[in-house]
Write an enzyme that holds these catalytic residues in place. Structure first.
Site, PDB file in Angstrom:
ATOM      1  N   HIS A  53     -11.009   8.893  -7.545  1.00 38.86           N
ATOM      2  CA  HIS A  53     -10.116   8.683  -6.561  1.00 38.86           C
ATOM      3  C   HIS A  53     -10.235   9.154  -5.303  1.00 38.86           C
ATOM      4  O   HIS A  53      -9.012   9.933  -4.981  1.00 38.86           O
ATOM      5  CB  HIS A  53      -8.659   8.332  -7.224  1.00 38.86           C
ATOM      6  CG  HIS A  53      -7.657   7.694  -6.690  1.00 38.86           C
ATOM      7  ND1 HIS A  53      -7.007   6.719  -7.453  1.00 38.86           N
ATOM      8  CD2 HIS A  53      -7.019   7.530  -5.456  1.00 38.86           C
ATOM      9  CE1 HIS A  53      -6.055   6.090  -6.793  1.00 38.86           C
ATOM     10  NE2 HIS A  53      -6.253   6.505  -5.633  1.00 38.86           N
ATOM     11  N   ARG A  94      -1.851   5.532 -15.959  1.00 33.76           N
ATOM     12  CA  ARG A  94      -3.285   5.624 -14.981  1.00 33.76           C
ATOM     13  C   ARG A  94      -2.939   6.755 -14.282  1.00 33.76           C
ATOM     14  O   ARG A  94      -2.457   7.054 -13.429  1.00 33.76           O
ATOM     15  CB  ARG A  94      -3.111   4.287 -14.214  1.00 33.76           C
ATOM     16  CG  ARG A  94      -4.453   4.312 -13.206  1.00 33.76           C
ATOM     17  CD  ARG A  94      -4.440   3.300 -12.221  1.00 33.76           C
ATOM     18  NE  ARG A  94      -5.911   3.492 -11.438  1.00 33.76           N
ATOM     19  CZ  ARG A  94      -5.900   3.335 -10.096  1.00 33.76           C
ATOM     20  NH1 ARG A  94      -4.854   2.684  -9.453  1.00 33.76           N
ATOM     21  NH2 ARG A  94      -7.028   3.568  -9.423  1.00 33.76           N
ATOM     22  N   ASN A 152      -5.612  -3.794  -7.204  1.00 42.42           N
ATOM     23  CA  ASN A 152      -4.620  -3.093  -6.573  1.00 42.42           C
ATOM     24  C   ASN A 152      -4.035  -4.025  -5.511  1.00 42.42           C
ATOM     25  O   ASN A 152      -4.722  -4.497  -4.511  1.00 42.42           O
ATOM     26  CB  ASN A 152      -5.124  -1.702  -5.834  1.00 42.42           C
ATOM     27  CG  ASN A 152      -5.267  -0.640  -6.890  1.00 42.42           C
ATOM     28  OD1 ASN A 152      -5.421  -0.832  -8.120  1.00 42.42           O
ATOM     29  ND2 ASN A 152      -6.016   0.318  -6.166  1.00 42.42           N
ATOM     30  N   GLU A 190     -10.563   1.534  -4.990  1.00 38.89           N
ATOM     31  CA  GLU A 190     -10.555   1.097  -4.002  1.00 38.89           C
ATOM     32  C   GLU A 190     -11.871   1.569  -3.088  1.00 38.89           C
ATOM     33  O   GLU A 190     -11.779   2.279  -2.077  1.00 38.89           O
ATOM     34  CB  GLU A 190      -9.459   1.211  -3.211  1.00 38.89           C
ATOM     35  CG  GLU A 190      -8.199   0.811  -3.687  1.00 38.89           C
ATOM     36  CD  GLU A 190      -6.841   0.661  -2.717  1.00 38.89           C
ATOM     37  OE1 GLU A 190      -7.227   0.902  -1.704  1.00 38.89           O
ATOM     38  OE2 GLU A 190      -5.824   0.333  -3.189  1.00 38.89           O
ATOM     39  N   GLU A 197      -2.345  -1.122  -9.443  1.00 38.31           N
ATOM     40  CA  GLU A 197      -1.365  -0.427  -8.178  1.00 38.31           C
ATOM     41  C   GLU A 197      -0.784  -1.901  -7.515  1.00 38.31           C
ATOM     42  O   GLU A 197      -1.061  -2.861  -7.176  1.00 38.31           O
ATOM     43  CB  GLU A 197      -2.222   0.067  -7.039  1.00 38.31           C
ATOM     44  CG  GLU A 197      -2.673   1.546  -7.542  1.00 38.31           C
ATOM     45  CD  GLU A 197      -3.206   2.482  -6.223  1.00 38.31           C
ATOM     46  OE1 GLU A 197      -2.723   1.981  -5.172  1.00 38.31           O
ATOM     47  OE2 GLU A 197      -4.214   2.899  -6.566  1.00 38.31           O
ATOM     48  N   TYR A 201      -0.698  -5.059  -2.921  1.00 38.26           N
ATOM     49  CA  TYR A 201       0.785  -4.702  -2.325  1.00 38.26           C
ATOM     50  C   TYR A 201       1.401  -5.563  -1.176  1.00 38.26           C
ATOM     51  O   TYR A 201       2.402  -5.630  -1.213  1.00 38.26           O
ATOM     52  CB  TYR A 201       0.516  -3.344  -1.473  1.00 38.26           C
ATOM     53  CG  TYR A 201       0.095  -2.246  -2.497  1.00 38.26           C
ATOM     54  CD1 TYR A 201      -1.136  -1.649  -2.626  1.00 38.26           C
ATOM     55  CD2 TYR A 201       1.353  -1.157  -2.723  1.00 38.26           C
ATOM     56  CE1 TYR A 201      -1.295  -0.412  -3.251  1.00 38.26           C
ATOM     57  CE2 TYR A 201       0.859  -0.019  -3.367  1.00 38.26           C
ATOM     58  CZ  TYR A 201      -0.162   0.365  -3.747  1.00 38.26           C
ATOM     59  OH  TYR A 201      -0.300   1.482  -4.417  1.00 38.26           O
TER      60      TYR A 201
HETATM   61  C1  LIG Z   1      -6.808  -4.204   1.209  1.00 38.49           C
HETATM   62  C2  LIG Z   1      -6.905  -4.383   2.739  1.00 38.49           C
HETATM   63  C3  LIG Z   1      -7.621  -5.449   2.942  1.00 38.49           C
HETATM   64  C4  LIG Z   1      -7.856  -5.466   4.423  1.00 38.49           C
HETATM   65  C5  LIG Z   1      -7.447  -6.911   4.778  1.00 38.49           C
HETATM   66  C6  LIG Z   1      -7.043  -6.977   6.204  1.00 38.49           C
HETATM   67  C7  LIG Z   1      -5.809  -6.947   6.293  1.00 38.49           C
HETATM   68  C8  LIG Z   1      -5.334  -6.166   7.703  1.00 38.49           C
HETATM   69  C9  LIG Z   1      -4.259  -5.129   7.125  1.00 38.49           C
HETATM   70  C10 LIG Z   1      -4.766  -3.973   6.959  1.00 38.49           C
HETATM   71  C11 LIG Z   1      -4.229  -2.834   6.063  1.00 38.49           C
HETATM   72  C12 LIG Z   1      -4.989  -1.765   5.780  1.00 38.49           C
HETATM   73  C13 LIG Z   1      -4.280  -0.733   5.016  1.00 38.49           C
HETATM   74  C14 LIG Z   1      -4.280  -0.808   3.732  1.00 38.49           C
HETATM   75  C15 LIG Z   1      -4.154   0.254   2.827  1.00 38.49           C
HETATM   76  C16 LIG Z   1      -3.942   0.025   1.427  1.00 38.49           C
HETATM   77  O1  LIG Z   1      -4.745  -0.877   0.801  1.00 38.49           O
HETATM   78  C17 LIG Z   1      -4.296   1.322   0.798  1.00 38.49           C
HETATM   79  N1  LIG Z   1      -3.451   2.589   1.065  1.00 38.49           N
HETATM   80  C18 LIG Z   1      -3.915   1.311  -0.515  1.00 38.49           C
HETATM   81  O2  LIG Z   1      -4.434   2.683  -0.983  1.00 38.49           O
HETATM   82  C19 LIG Z   1      -3.786   2.784  -2.346  1.00 38.49           C
HETATM   83  O3  LIG Z   1      -2.599   2.790  -2.376  1.00 38.49           O
HETATM   84  C20 LIG Z   1      -1.524   3.788  -2.361  1.00 38.49           C
HETATM   85  C21 LIG Z   1      -0.502   3.671  -1.328  1.00 38.49           C
HETATM   86  O4  LIG Z   1      -1.130   3.608  -0.068  1.00 38.49           O
HETATM   87  C22 LIG Z   1      -2.334   5.194  -2.131  1.00 38.49           C
HETATM   88  O5  LIG Z   1      -1.411   6.212  -2.278  1.00 38.49           O
HETATM   89  C23 LIG Z   1      -3.436   4.941  -3.402  1.00 38.49           C
HETATM   90  O6  LIG Z   1      -4.147   6.300  -3.233  1.00 38.49           O
HETATM   91  C24 LIG Z   1      -4.540   4.065  -2.972  1.00 38.49           C
HETATM   92  O7  LIG Z   1      -5.161   3.703  -4.062  1.00 38.49           O
END
Ligand SMILES: CCCCCCCCCCCCC/C=C/[C@@H](O)[C@@H](N)CO[C@@H]1O[C@H](CO)[C@@H](O)[C@H](O)[C@H]1O
Length: 467
Positions: free
Chosen positions: A120, A75, A305, A165, A374, A307
């Site tokens: 992206h 991807r 995605n 996202e 992801e 995590y």
């Molecule tokens: C998915 C979040 C739902 C919010 C639910 C509330 C929960 C509170 C926790 C807050 C967390 C917020 C931070 C979240 C970040 C990730 O979802 C975001 N960084 C994902 O991005 C993807 O992940 C890779 C690693 O960070 C990044 O490199 C990639 O480009 C992104 O597609």
């Protein structure tokens, strides 16, 4: 030992801005990230993606690594401004087109199937100057871009992802300020952005459906990021809070596509608070019936995605004051202290969560097919013996396998985040997600396998969870 089904595809994921570099080479236009990183103070280590992993020049080496790992799918994303410098179809940059054609050819030569993200997060700066994802016409610009992409690459690509996202774009880029373009419009911007991203996705889907699908036979979906949401207690308040958290973060971007219109709870709460705040209309834009019909069903599969997990509880209604999506949502999130932590503040490990989430998503949206696009773990720089990543991946993949084999969820693929250490947005190079280390100090950007890469290679060969 349980085996992954024959058709299950293993892979790895990256994104253009995070790995390519070549930020101003061969006619590429500027994106919002090119400008954001060059403004002091936006990135924790003041780094940039100017060179990143230098995959613009080293893509053959990346594909050789993928081949050696034995993956079935890769991807990656296309940088909009590399092929259309200002984002509009009046100028097509042939060097940019050639780069992606060469990358795809190299993949196919090695029997690796491309799964391609159109967007992206690297919006052409020219389009941001017009309002970016807040401009109601952005769906038309995106449609024109999508058509160019399908025309040039469609004969070779069967899996498309329109927007990575949109939650992150809208909540952190327009609602907040941790991602470009850092608008900080928390009460209004997030919703207007969500409205426009959904319309842009639907536009691209309908263009593909009408003009390309018959000949090219590919599948198109948007992308949904979601943690597993648990309710803190079994009280009605916490169970409802959990539903609200899901709908305000996931449903806001998925419901219109998979079920039609916004989630009702979001419609009701934003309308109610907007009224109390003195607005004569809801801060959540309304879809017309025509728009609902146009958007509903614009999916051929679902890309997820995921995590981490989070625990949600009810919180007292915030007093009426400054409008905010967080007050609209009225929930509190926390983590279980027993969940292992990573180098990223938000990323904790709860392997069973992915199985619950897959069941929940299946039941809610019934998407037919799911690809996990992801899932991965971060460490601090310089760790080659990344046992914690192996433990995390083993736990998550084992639960994904159970979801497939025991629960009958049709997950057909998994692209691990990430193939390479790369530019982690506002966290620069301080958090490393790669299973392959990249030496950002060396001009050669030397790639070195971590323990997790060796482990993933063995897992792919065995098609089962290995030690
Ligand atoms: C998915 C979040 C739902 C919010 C639910 C509330 C929960 C509170 C926790 C807050 C967390 C917020 C931070 C979240 C970040 C990730 O979802 C975001 N960084 C994902 O991005 C993807 O992940 C890779 C690693 O960070 C990044 O490199 C990639 O480009 C992104 O597609």
């Amino acid at each position: 030992e349980k085996q992954f089904p024959d058709g299950f595809k293993f892979g790895a994921a990256t994104a253009a801005y995070q790995i390519e570099g070549g930020w101003d080479e061969d006619g590429k236009g500027l994106s919002i990230w090119d400008n954001f990183v060059h403004e002091a103070g936006n990135i924790v280590d003041d780094s940039t993606g100017d060179v990143a992993c230098d995959s613009y020049h080293k893509y053959r080496e990346d594909v050789a690594i993928l081949k050696d790992l034995g993956v079935d799918i890769y991807r990656f994303s296309i940088a909009w401004s590399r092929i259309m410098p200002n984002g509009t179809p009046n100028e097509i940059n042939q060097a940019g087109i050639d780069y992606y054609l060469n990358l795809i050819a190299e993949l196919l030569l090695h029997d690796i199937e491309p799964i391609v993200t159109l967007y992206h997060w690297d919006l052409p700066q020219y389009l941001e100057n017009l309002g970016g994802w807040l401009n109601p016409q952005i769906a038309d610009y995106f449609g024109d871009y999508a058509r160019v992409v399908f025309e040039h690459f469609g004969p070779y690509v069967k899996y498309w992802i329109t927007l990575n996202e949109p939650l992150a774009t809208c909540l952190s880029g327009y609602g907040g300020d941790s991602l470009a373009p850092a608008k900080g419009l928390v009460g209004d911007g997030t919703y207007q952005c969500a409205y426009n991203t959904i319309k842009a996705h639907a536009k691209a889907y309908r263009i593909y459906e009408k003009e390309f699908k018959q000949e090219q036979g590919g599948k198109v979906a948007s992308n949904i990021p979601s943690p597993m949401f648990y309710s803190k207690t079994d009280s009605i308040e916490d169970i409802e809070a959990r539903e609200r958290a899901f709908e305000f973060n996931v449903g806001l971007y998925a419901h219109a596509i998979y079920r039609g219109n916004w989630p009702q709870i979001v419609i009701d709460r934003v309308a109610n608070r907007s009224k109390l705040e003195g607005y004569s209309f809801s801060r959540l834009p309304q879809f017309t019936q025509e728009e609902i019909d146009y958007i509903n069903g614009t999916f051929d599969y679902l890309t997820l995605n995921s995590y981490f997990s989070t625990i949600v509880e009810h919180t007292e209604e915030a007093p009426i004051g400054t409008p905010s999506i967080y007050s609209d949502q009225s929930t509190l999130s926390s983590s279980d202290p027993s969940w292992p932590t990573s180098a990223s503040s938000w990323l904790v490990s709860d392997p069973p969560g992915i199985r619950y989430l897959l069941n929940y998503i299946q039941e809610k949206y019934n998407p037919g097919e799911i690809v996990i696009t992801e899932n991965g773990w971060s460490t601090v720089p310089g760790i080659l013996n990344d046992e914690d990543r192996v433990t995390y991946l083993k736990g998550y993949l084992s639960n994904i396998l159970d979801a497939v084999v025991e629960d009958g969820i049709n997950v057909t693929g998994y692209t691990l985040w990430s193939l390479l250490d790369n530019f982690e947005w506002s966290q620069g190079y301080t958090q490393r997600f790669g299973i392959v280390d990249v030496d950002f100090e060396s001009p050669n950007r030397t790639r070195t396998y971590k323990s997790s890469a060796e482990w993933y290679k063995r897992l792919i060969a065995a098609r089962q969870i290995v030690d």
